[in-house]
Design a protein around this motif. Structure first.
Motif, short mmCIF file in Angstrom:
data_model
loop_
_atom_site.label_atom_id
_atom_site.label_comp_id
_atom_site.label_asym_id
_atom_site.label_seq_id
_atom_site.Cartn_x
_atom_site.Cartn_y
_atom_site.Cartn_z
N LYS A 145 0.82 -1.22 0.00
CA LYS A 145 0.00 0.00 0.00
C LYS A 145 0.85 1.26 0.00
O LYS A 145 0.63 2.18 -0.80
N THR A 200 -0.66 9.56 9.06
CA THR A 200 -1.48 9.16 10.19
C THR A 200 -0.64 9.09 11.47
O THR A 200 0.57 9.24 11.43
N ARG A 247 3.16 2.98 17.51
CA ARG A 247 4.22 1.99 17.26
C ARG A 247 5.59 2.67 17.28
O ARG A 247 5.73 3.85 16.99
N ARG A 284 10.63 2.70 13.00
CA ARG A 284 11.60 1.75 12.42
C ARG A 284 12.76 2.53 11.82
O ARG A 284 12.60 3.70 11.46
N TYR A 321 4.92 8.73 9.72
CA TYR A 321 3.84 8.75 10.72
C TYR A 321 4.08 9.92 11.67
O TYR A 321 5.20 10.43 11.78
N GLU A 330 -10.91 8.20 12.32
CA GLU A 330 -11.07 6.80 12.74
C GLU A 330 -9.79 6.40 13.42
O GLU A 330 -8.76 7.03 13.23
N ALA A 357 -7.76 2.55 15.01
CA ALA A 357 -7.85 1.10 15.19
C ALA A 357 -6.58 0.58 15.84
O ALA A 357 -5.53 1.20 15.75
N TYR A 386 -3.39 3.10 15.71
CA TYR A 386 -3.19 3.95 14.53
C TYR A 386 -4.44 4.79 14.34
O TYR A 386 -5.55 4.30 14.56
N GLY A 387 -4.29 6.03 13.89
CA GLY A 387 -5.48 6.85 13.67
C GLY A 387 -5.24 7.95 12.65
O GLY A 387 -4.11 8.40 12.45
N THR A 388 -6.35 8.40 12.06
CA THR A 388 -6.32 9.39 10.98
C THR A 388 -6.66 10.78 11.50
O THR A 388 -7.81 11.02 11.90
N THR A 402 -3.96 5.60 3.67
CA THR A 402 -3.40 4.24 3.56
C THR A 402 -3.62 3.60 4.92
O THR A 402 -2.85 3.83 5.85
N ILE A 403 -4.70 2.84 5.05
CA ILE A 403 -5.08 2.34 6.37
C ILE A 403 -5.50 0.87 6.29
O ILE A 403 -5.73 0.35 5.19
N ASP A 404 -5.61 0.24 7.43
CA ASP A 404 -5.92 -1.18 7.45
C ASP A 404 -7.43 -1.39 7.20
O ASP A 404 -8.21 -0.44 7.23
N GLY A 426 -9.98 0.19 9.51
CA GLY A 426 -10.10 1.63 9.26
C GLY A 426 -10.96 1.90 8.04
O GLY A 426 -11.78 2.83 8.04
N ARG A 428 0.02 -11.54 10.90
CA ARG A 428 -0.36 -10.78 9.70
C ARG A 428 -0.88 -11.73 8.61
O ARG A 428 -1.84 -11.41 7.92
P1 5GP Z 1 2.78 -0.48 9.73
O1 5GP Z 1 3.00 -0.59 11.19
O2 5GP Z 1 3.26 -1.70 8.99
O3 5GP Z 1 3.30 0.82 9.16
O4 5GP Z 1 1.20 -0.41 9.49
C1 5GP Z 1 0.36 -1.42 9.96
C2 5GP Z 1 -1.02 -1.23 9.35
O5 5GP Z 1 -1.66 -0.09 9.90
C3 5GP Z 1 -0.98 -1.01 7.84
O6 5GP Z 1 -2.01 -1.81 7.26
C4 5GP Z 1 -1.30 0.45 7.71
O7 5GP Z 1 -1.91 0.74 6.48
C5 5GP Z 1 -2.26 0.64 8.86
N1 5GP Z 1 -2.47 2.05 9.25
C6 5GP Z 1 -1.62 3.09 9.17
N2 5GP Z 1 -2.19 4.23 9.61
C7 5GP Z 1 -3.46 3.90 9.96
C8 5GP Z 1 -4.57 4.66 10.47
O8 5GP Z 1 -4.53 5.86 10.69
N3 5GP Z 1 -5.72 3.96 10.72
C9 5GP Z 1 -5.82 2.62 10.49
N4 5GP Z 1 -7.00 2.03 10.75
N5 5GP Z 1 -4.80 1.88 10.00
C10 5GP Z 1 -3.64 2.52 9.75
#
Ligand code: 5GP
Length: 203
Positions: free
Chosen positions: A23, A42, A46, A49, A58, A77, A79, A86-88, A106-108, A111, A153
């Motif tokens: 994504k 967002t 976490r 990295r 982020y 939102e 989640a 994670y949130g928007t 770009t969200i899960d 979301g 995952r």
């Molecule tokens: P990663 O930790 O690998 O960067 O992201 C883990 C998952 O969280 C990915 O599927 C990513 O798209 C999702 N994610 C990132 N930001 C948000 C958000 O604001 N809201 C939601 N619901 N998912 C998010």
């Protein structure tokens, strides 16, 4: 000619799909090629990295700061994904739409479902891996998760793929085709922005 064919509506676009499908790569490519589309940065609790930048990849927040933002209505939102929050940020989305540009999230899949409820006229795009085997290889290849995290995952991916019918568009993210897939999303956004009757994105 209808007015919205000349002045397309700003769109709220959600790109979702299983962890590791690509994504972030696709959305970065889309934004690079088409500055009309603006990715939302967002917030997450976490750990950062190696190579990730604050405010670019982020907004990295302590759990208490994340909770404050959430509780004060600052998130469209949010989640819990793979053990982190994670949130928007809603203000960012409003600002981009008010400027007449398209906001892309770009969200899960949790979301994506939440956005569908809150903003029914958002455009939901599901990125599908070519196969579960390829998804597995991509997750292993990026090496950012432990074997335990990868197993979780993988487990979640099958259920997420099963729910892809709920999306407006499902696109397969073929290996080595990032530019082509980004262009496909751009075509979808352009078509959706000119739809009749127009989508009404209200946040
Ligand atoms: P990663 O930790 O690998 O960067 O992201 C883990 C998952 O969280 C990915 O599927 C990513 O798209 C999702 N994610 C990132 N930001 C948000 C958000 O604001 N809201 C939601 N619901 N998912 C998010």
């Amino acid at each position: 000619m209808k007015r919205h064919l000349t002045f397309p509506n700003p769109m709220l676009v959600v790109v979702s799909g299983p962890s590791g499908v690509g994504k972030s790569t696709i959305v970065a490519e889309l934004a690079r090629r088409h500055p009309q589309v603006v990715p939302i940065v967002t917030a997450t609790t976490r750990q950062r990295r190696p190579g990730e930048e604050i405010g670019v990849h982020y907004h990295f927040l302590e759990p208490a700061a994340f909770a404050d933002l959430r509780d004060s209505g600052g998130l469209l939102e949010w989640a819990e994904v793979h053990g982190n929050a994670y949130g928007t940020p809603v203000d960012q989305v409003r600002g981009i739409l008010a400027a007449g540009r398209d906001a892309i999230l770009t969200i899960d899949p949790q979301g994506a479902r939440a956005v569908r409820q809150l903003v029914p006229d958002a455009v939901l795009i599901f990125l599908m891996p070519p196969s579960l085997e390829v998804l597995d290889a991509r997750l292993t290849g990026r090496g950012s998760e432990s074997e335990r995290e990868r197993a979780l995952r993988r487990h979640n991916a099958a259920a997420e793929i099963a729910a892809s019918d709920d999306y407006d568009h499902v696109l397969v993210n073929e290996t080595g085709q990032a530019s082509e897939v980004a262009e496909l999303i751009w075509e979808v956004v352009q078509a959706e922005a000119r739809r009749d009757p127009p989508r009404q994105v209200r946040i």
